[in-house]
Design a protein around this motif. Structure first.
Motif, PDB file in Angstrom:
ATOM      1  N   SER A  86      22.392  47.621  -3.764  1.00  0.00           N
ATOM      2  CA  SER A  86      22.155  46.271  -3.230  1.00  0.00           C
ATOM      3  C   SER A  86      22.809  46.107  -1.868  1.00  0.00           C
ATOM      4  N   ARG A  87      24.024  46.648  -1.727  1.00  0.00           N
ATOM      5  CA  ARG A  87      24.730  46.559  -0.451  1.00  0.00           C
ATOM      6  C   ARG A  87      23.951  47.270   0.663  1.00  0.00           C
ATOM      7  N   LEU A  88      23.232  48.326   0.303  1.00  0.00           N
ATOM      8  CA  LEU A  88      22.453  49.080   1.287  1.00  0.00           C
ATOM      9  C   LEU A  88      21.024  48.558   1.430  1.00  0.00           C
ATOM     10  N   GLY A  89      20.694  47.472   0.733  1.00  0.00           N
ATOM     11  CA  GLY A  89      19.387  46.843   0.885  1.00  0.00           C
ATOM     12  C   GLY A  89      18.273  47.474   0.068  1.00  0.00           C
ATOM     13  N   VAL A  90      18.624  48.220  -0.946  1.00  0.00           N
ATOM     14  CA  VAL A  90      17.616  48.872  -1.784  1.00  0.00           C
ATOM     15  C   VAL A  90      17.467  48.063  -3.070  1.00  0.00           C
ATOM     16  N   PRO A  91      16.253  47.691  -3.444  1.00  0.00           N
ATOM     17  CA  PRO A  91      16.061  46.932  -4.683  1.00  0.00           C
ATOM     18  C   PRO A  91      16.424  47.758  -5.918  1.00  0.00           C
ATOM     19  N   CYS A  92      16.874  47.056  -6.947  1.00  0.00           N
ATOM     20  CA  CYS A  92      17.311  47.709  -8.187  1.00  0.00           C
ATOM     21  C   CYS A  92      16.523  47.178  -9.371  1.00  0.00           C
ATOM     22  N   GLU A  93      16.296  48.045 -10.320  1.00  0.00           N
ATOM     23  CA  GLU A  93      15.644  47.680 -11.581  1.00  0.00           C
ATOM     24  C   GLU A  93      16.519  48.186 -12.722  1.00  0.00           C
ATOM     25  N   VAL A  94      16.804  47.290 -13.666  1.00  0.00           N
ATOM     26  CA  VAL A  94      17.586  47.650 -14.843  1.00  0.00           C
ATOM     27  C   VAL A  94      16.650  47.676 -16.046  1.00  0.00           C
ATOM     28  N   PHE A  95      16.786  48.704 -16.866  1.00  0.00           N
ATOM     29  CA  PHE A  95      15.909  48.840 -18.023  1.00  0.00           C
ATOM     30  C   PHE A  95      16.711  49.391 -19.188  1.00  0.00           C
ATOM     31  N   ASN A  96      16.127  49.321 -20.370  1.00  0.00           N
ATOM     32  CA  ASN A  96      16.751  49.916 -21.556  1.00  0.00           C
ATOM     33  C   ASN A  96      15.837  51.029 -22.089  1.00  0.00           C
ATOM     34  N   LYS A  97      16.253  51.638 -23.183  1.00  0.00           N
ATOM     35  CA  LYS A  97      15.506  52.767 -23.737  1.00  0.00           C
ATOM     36  C   LYS A  97      14.092  52.359 -24.146  1.00  0.00           C
ATOM     37  N   GLU A  98      13.955  51.151 -24.711  1.00  0.00           N
ATOM     38  CA  GLU A  98      12.622  50.680 -25.128  1.00  0.00           C
ATOM     39  C   GLU A  98      11.708  50.490 -23.919  1.00  0.00           C
ATOM     40  N   ASP A  99      12.271  50.011 -22.797  1.00  0.00           N
ATOM     41  CA  ASP A  99      11.469  49.851 -21.577  1.00  0.00           C
ATOM     42  C   ASP A  99      11.017  51.211 -21.044  1.00  0.00           C
ATOM     43  N   ASP A 154       9.610  60.356   7.030  1.00  0.00           N
ATOM     44  CA  ASP A 154       8.654  60.723   6.000  1.00  0.00           C
ATOM     45  C   ASP A 154       8.953  60.134   4.624  1.00  0.00           C
ATOM     46  N   PHE A 155      10.234  59.895   4.337  1.00  0.00           N
ATOM     47  CA  PHE A 155      10.630  59.439   3.006  1.00  0.00           C
ATOM     48  C   PHE A 155      11.565  58.248   3.106  1.00  0.00           C
ATOM     49  N   ARG A 156      11.557  57.440   2.046  1.00  0.00           N
ATOM     50  CA  ARG A 156      12.529  56.362   1.935  1.00  0.00           C
ATOM     51  C   ARG A 156      12.816  56.123   0.465  1.00  0.00           C
ATOM     52  N   VAL A 157      14.024  55.670   0.185  1.00  0.00           N
ATOM     53  CA  VAL A 157      14.366  55.310  -1.191  1.00  0.00           C
ATOM     54  C   VAL A 157      13.864  53.894  -1.399  1.00  0.00           C
ATOM     55  N   ALA A 158      12.824  53.762  -2.202  1.00  0.00           N
ATOM     56  CA  ALA A 158      12.185  52.463  -2.403  1.00  0.00           C
ATOM     57  C   ALA A 158      12.914  51.621  -3.432  1.00  0.00           C
ATOM     58  N   ALA A 159      13.587  52.265  -4.395  1.00  0.00           N
ATOM     59  CA  ALA A 159      14.282  51.515  -5.443  1.00  0.00           C
ATOM     60  C   ALA A 159      15.256  52.423  -6.174  1.00  0.00           C
ATOM     61  N   VAL A 160      16.197  51.774  -6.835  1.00  0.00           N
ATOM     62  CA  VAL A 160      17.119  52.460  -7.735  1.00  0.00           C
ATOM     63  C   VAL A 160      16.883  51.898  -9.122  1.00  0.00           C
ATOM     64  N   PHE A 161      16.649  52.777 -10.080  1.00  0.00           N
ATOM     65  CA  PHE A 161      16.446  52.391 -11.476  1.00  0.00           C
ATOM     66  C   PHE A 161      17.694  52.789 -12.260  1.00  0.00           C
ATOM     67  N   CYS A 162      18.159  51.884 -13.114  1.00  0.00           N
ATOM     68  CA  CYS A 162      19.391  52.130 -13.847  1.00  0.00           C
ATOM     69  C   CYS A 162      19.270  51.618 -15.275  1.00  0.00           C
ATOM     70  N   ASN A 163      19.877  52.333 -16.204  1.00  0.00           N
ATOM     71  CA  ASN A 163      19.827  51.919 -17.601  1.00  0.00           C
ATOM     72  C   ASN A 163      21.109  51.222 -18.064  1.00  0.00           C
ATOM     73  N   HIS A 164      22.051  50.996 -17.162  1.00  0.00           N
ATOM     74  CA  HIS A 164      23.284  50.273 -17.487  1.00  0.00           C
ATOM     75  C   HIS A 164      23.406  49.052 -16.574  1.00  0.00           C
ATOM     76  N   PRO A 165      23.344  47.840 -17.129  1.00  0.00           N
ATOM     77  CA  PRO A 165      23.383  46.641 -16.288  1.00  0.00           C
ATOM     78  C   PRO A 165      24.697  46.429 -15.551  1.00  0.00           C
ATOM     79  N   ASP A 166      25.779  47.091 -15.969  1.00  0.00           N
ATOM     80  CA  ASP A 166      27.063  46.918 -15.304  1.00  0.00           C
ATOM     81  C   ASP A 166      27.470  48.136 -14.473  1.00  0.00           C
ATOM     82  N   ALA A 167      26.563  49.060 -14.230  1.00  0.00           N
ATOM     83  CA  ALA A 167      26.871  50.266 -13.453  1.00  0.00           C
ATOM     84  C   ALA A 167      27.098  49.905 -11.984  1.00  0.00           C
ATOM     85  N   PHE A 168      28.054  50.590 -11.370  1.00  0.00           N
ATOM     86  CA  PHE A 168      28.411  50.303  -9.977  1.00  0.00           C
ATOM     87  C   PHE A 168      27.307  50.718  -9.003  1.00  0.00           C
TER      88      PHE A 168
END
Length: 124
Positions: free
Chosen positions: A76-89, A56-70
């Motif tokens: 990425s290792r688990l095949g989930v796309p990532c998006e990095v953003f800042n406060k203005e975004d 019924d559910f899947r994790v479609a993406a991970v959103f993160c506000n720190h470009p160097d976060a683990f």
């Protein structure tokens, strides 16, 4: 044919819907979850693994506000796309547009401590 499909077919026959197939096919729509994280990503990783076997559910993406976060490496290792953003975004609407592109059904805050704009909270 399952019990639900038989019952549905009987209802269709009873109400006389002429162009409806006798053996109806039921489509289950997968709901997309977006995980917001900003640290090491252990919670996000566990969520991705948990929903990997869900129908019924899947994790479609991970959103993160720190470009160097683990969390970005874990996702990425688990095949989930990532998006990095800042406060203005986040406050400027870019994150809201990305959520629409991923067809997000719900957001999960997994160690994400920034304030989420009210418009995003109301939408999801």
């Amino acid at each position: 044919m399952s019990f639900k499909a038989k019952r549905f077919a009987k209802l269709i026959h009873f109400f006389g819907l002429p162009n409806y197939p006798r053996f109806a096919t039921f489509v289950v729509v997968m709901k997309n979850l977006v995980v917001f994280a900003s640290g090491s990503g252990t919670n996000a990783e566990n969520l991705i693994k948990y929903f990997a076997n869900s129908k019924d559910f899947r994790v479609a993406a991970v959103f993160c506000n720190h470009p160097d976060a683990f969390v970005l490496q874990r996702a990425s290792r688990l095949g989930v796309p990532c998006e990095v953003f800042n406060k203005e975004d986040l406050w400027g609407g870019k994150v809201a547009r990305l959520l629409e592109q991923y067809n997000a059904w719900a957001l999960i805050l997994a160690g994400f401590l920034m304030m989420v704009p009210p418009a995003i909270v109301q939408a999801y």
